[in-house]
Every structure is written in C-alpha cells, then in structure tokens.
Scaffold this motif. Structure first.
Motif, PDB file in Angstrom:
ATOM      1  N   ALA A  69       0.825  -1.203   0.000  1.00 13.56           N
ATOM      2  CA  ALA A  69       0.000   0.000   0.000  1.00 13.56           C
ATOM      3  C   ALA A  69       0.854   1.245   0.000  1.00 13.56           C
ATOM      4  N   VAL A  71      -8.825  -2.104   3.608  1.00  6.01           N
ATOM      5  CA  VAL A  71      -7.990  -0.891   3.588  1.00  6.01           C
ATOM      6  C   VAL A  71      -8.821   0.260   4.096  1.00  6.01           C
ATOM      7  N   VAL A 130      -4.161  -0.545   7.023  1.00  6.68           N
ATOM      8  CA  VAL A 130      -4.628  -1.806   6.458  1.00  6.68           C
ATOM      9  C   VAL A 130      -5.037  -2.707   7.616  1.00  6.68           C
TER      10      VAL A 130
END
Length: 478
Positions: free
Chosen positions: A71, A93, A149
C-alpha cells in the motif's frame, strides 16, 4: 425441623456409610481418575487455545506488514487486494477519509472501531483486537501511508474440538479402567482382612481359641493380626486359668464334702435305727458334731475365698487415701477374735497409702492367720509396719518351722499347700489372695526366713506422696 435441602447430604452420608469398603475404594479410585482427566483436559484445551491464538496473531501481523508495504508503494486507493478465496483471512484498507476498500466477494467485516480509526489517523500504534460477533474475528490494524490496512482471521477450533473428543473418550476409558483397577486393588488389599474375618467367625462358632491367625501382609494388617492373636492368647490363658481354678476348687472341696457326707450319713443311719443315743457315746457324738461344725466352717471359708479370688480385680470398692496402720490394727483385732489363743504383737507406725481399705484388711488378715497356724503357743505373731524410702513396708513373722526352700517359689500359688501344711486347716487360697491384692495396689509380696527361724512374709506398697497428704486428698476415686 430440618429442611429438605438438609436431608439430602444426610441421606447421601448414610448411603456412603452403608457401602462396603471395596465399593468405597472403587468409587474413590474412579472419581480420582475422572477428576484428574477433567483437569488434564482443561489444561490441554487452554494450552491449545493459547497456541492457536498465538499462531493466528503472528500470521495476521505478517500478512498486515506485506499488505502495508504494497500500500505504501502503490497507494491505498490503488493497492491490489488479494482476491477472497472463500475461506481464510480477510483484508480491508482504511482510506484517509475513513472509507474502506475490501476485495470483491469478501464477507463484510465488523465496522471500523474507534481504536482502529485512531491507528489510521496516526494517533495510535498498531492494534490487535477481537470482536464480539458470532465469528469472533481477530483483526490486526497497521498504519500504512495516510490510512491503515487490516487483516482479520478466525481461530481454527476444529483442532480443539478434535482434542476435546479424544480427551473425552480417553477420560471415559480411564474412568472405567480406574474403577476396575480400584476394584482389583481393593480385593487384593482386603484379602487378608477377609481371611481375618473368616478366622474370627470360625473361632466364634467353634470356640477354638488355639487356632492362631496366620501372620500375613504388612504394616497395619500385620499389626491388626498380631493384636487379635494376642487377644486370643489372653482368652486362652483366661480360660485355662478358669479351668484350673474349677479343677483345683473341685479337688479341695472333695475332701471336706466327703468327710461331711460320711459323718451325716452315720448320724442318719443311727437315727433311723433308733440307736443314736446308745450306738454313739456322748464323747464320740460331741467329737462328731465338732467335726461337722469345723467342716462347715472350712467349706464356708473356702467358698468365700473362691468367690473373692474368682472376682479378680473387679471390685465396687473405691480407692481412698488411708492410714495403713489403722488397717493393720483392724485386721489384727479381727484375727484375735477369730483365734483368741494366738498372741499378736504390733509394732506399727502411721503410713499413708492409696488403696482399697477392705481389700487391704483382708490381705493383712490372711497374713496374720497364716502366721498364726505356725507360731507356737508361747511365741507371738509379730506384725511390723514402717516407712522405707517411698514404700510402706509390712512384715508378718512367726516362730514356726519356716518355709522350705522348695516351697518358696509356690507359696503364693492358688491351692498350693506344702506337705507339712496338709494336716492343718485351710484352703491354700489365703496367700494367693494376698498376692492379688498387693499386685492390684502396685506393690510386691515376698517371703523369707524370720530371725526367729520361722517364716517372714513382707509386703511393699507405694506410700502416698507428701503433696497429696498436704493437699488433704481424702476423697474416694475409682
């Protein structure tokens, strides 16, 4: 009035007490194993749960780090989320605006918690939390870029269920096996008790006291068997003593009873013929009547002594703190009234003892009577009482022929009479009664030769302590 709730424990207690020892041991063994298996099951389950949870947490942390790295490299909005495979871990997320992204087809996760939101805002460190939903998720939140996350998983309980089922089966097997083992151990351990009970029943039915119970086993079993054998030996000795007493009594009674029967039959025969006055001169009749009176007195004395001897140590008389000098004087007075031609010389001092007055007076009287049979008419029976150390010493001596050395060991035996005493009146029980009374008072009776050549009989009794005399303890005690 007891409540029903109080009756249940009592009923259970009564039921338990009515069970045999084998049943109790079996129940105790099975219960102990069941409790042990249950505790082991609980510990094993807790350890397995802890291990599975720890493994799941480590996996969630590792997956979260991988997703957070991707990410940060591609951005939260563009990072490619792993497709949902239908089982396993779930991912999500958290974008900077608070919205979330999840893979297509993935089941919904619980709403983002306040603590997870703070992690996404950078206000808190990574977070591991569990939900209260039916699935009981473990959710690990890790900050990534401007958001966070999340990776969630469910602990696999299939292994716990399998372990529980296995432990249950093992537990049931152990309980059954424990009950069987407990039963076998109880049967083996109680086998000597069974044989002991059978032997006791056999003795009770056959009255055979000579059959000793074999000594087997160890520890308490051997001690119990030894105690019962000792009891049987004591019963054998008691029965033997009773048999000897009966035989000796029958032997001693035979002579005076025979003489008494013959004299009475003679009187009856003469009376039936009407020749009592002519057939039996006055002098002979007087001698015959005197013999009858003497024989009746001898039988009465023997019966009284047998009764006193058979009672053993059983007596209703209480123990008192008494002056033994008063007992000796009373016994000498009684002996003088029974045999006026016997002179008794007293030399007594006050000595206090703890004892039974009547029993002690009987013993002293028997000593004086015995000495009076042997002492010559011109020689008095000397009776001395003094204190010697912690003992009260009573000595009775005569000027007679004394006691032969061969007769000394048996002087105090029941019915024993020396050869030289067979022609004299008596039952042979007087000194035996003396021995019993002295033993009951914790004393000692001995025989020796008198300085005047006759017999010297000595009795040592424990004197009362000065503390008891000072306290004035004169109440009767059992």
């Amino acid at each position: 009035m007891s409540r029903p709730a109080d009756r249940e424990p009592r009923r259970l207690t009564r039921w338990w007490r009515r069970r045999s020892l084998r049943t109790r041991l079996t129940v105790i063994a099975a219960t102990a194993i069941a409790v042990s298996v249950f505790l082991a099951f609980q510990v094993a389950i807790e350890l397995l749960d802890w291990e599975l949870r720890h493994t799941t947490e480590d996996q969630l942390r590792a997956d979260s780090r991988v997703l957070a790295t991707n990410a940060e490299r591609t951005g939260l909005a563009q990072v490619q989320l792993p497709p949902y495979s239908g089982s396993g871990r779930l991912v999500r997320v958290i974008l900077p605006d608070g919205s979330t992204r999840t893979p297509v087809g993935q089941p919904a996760l619980p709403p983002v918690s306040e603590h997870a939101g703070r992690v996404a805002q950078g206000a808190s460190a990574d977070l591991l939390e569990s939900t209260d939903s039916d699935d009981d998720f473990l959710i690990y939140t890790l900050r990534a870029g401007d958001g966070a996350v999340q990776v969630a998983g469910v602990a696999d309980e299939s292994q716990t269920d399998q372990l529980g089922l296995g432990m249950l089966l093992i537990g049931l097997f152990c309980v059954v096996g424990g009950a069987l083992v407990g039963r076998a151990v109880a049967r083996t351990g109680l086998a000597p008790i069974d044989r002991l009970a059978a032997a006791a029943v056999r003795v009770a039915h056959t009255l055979d006291l000579d059959a000793d119970i074999p000594d087997e086993g160890g520890g308490e079993i051997r001690q119990l068997i030894g105690s019962i054998n000792d009891m049987l030996a004591a019963l054998r000795d008691s029965r033997q003593a009773q048999r000897l007493l009966a035989e000796d009594a029958a032997h001693e009674l035979k002579t005076p009873l025979t003489s008494l029967r013959l004299n009475i039959e003679l009187l009856i025969r003469l009376d039936r013929r009407g020749t009592l006055d002519s057939g039996l001169p006055s002098e002979s009749r007087t001698r015959l009547l005197n013999d009858l009176g003497a024989q009746v007195i001898e039988l009465s004395t023997l019966a009284a002594e047998l009764t006193d001897l058979a009672r053993g140590d059983v007596s209703d008389e209480s123990t008192e703190l008494i002056d033994l000098a008063d007992v000796v004087v009373a016994a000498a007075t009684q002996a003088g009234s029974r045999a006026p031609d016997i002179e008794i010389a007293l030399d007594v001092t006050s000595v206090w003892v703890s004892g039974r007055p009547a029993a002690l007076q009987r013993a002293v009287l028997n000593l004086i009577d015995n000495a009076g049979k042997w002492s010559p008419a011109d020689q008095p029976v000397q009776v001395r009482l003094r204190t010697e150390g912690a003992s009260a010493v009573l000595e009775v001596d005569d000027a007679g022929p004394g006691i032969d050395a061969a007769d000394v060991p048996r002087v105090f035996d029941r019915f024993y009479r020396a050869e030289s005493a067979r022609a004299l009146p008596g039952s042979g029980l007087g000194l035996s009664i003396v021995q019993r009374v002295v033993d009951a008072h914790g004393g000692r009776a001995t025989v020796a030769r008198s300085p005047r050549g006759g017999a010297l009989l000595r009795v040592d009794l424990p004197a009362a302590s000065i503390a008891r005399l000072t306290a004035g303890e004169d109440t009767a005690v059992r």
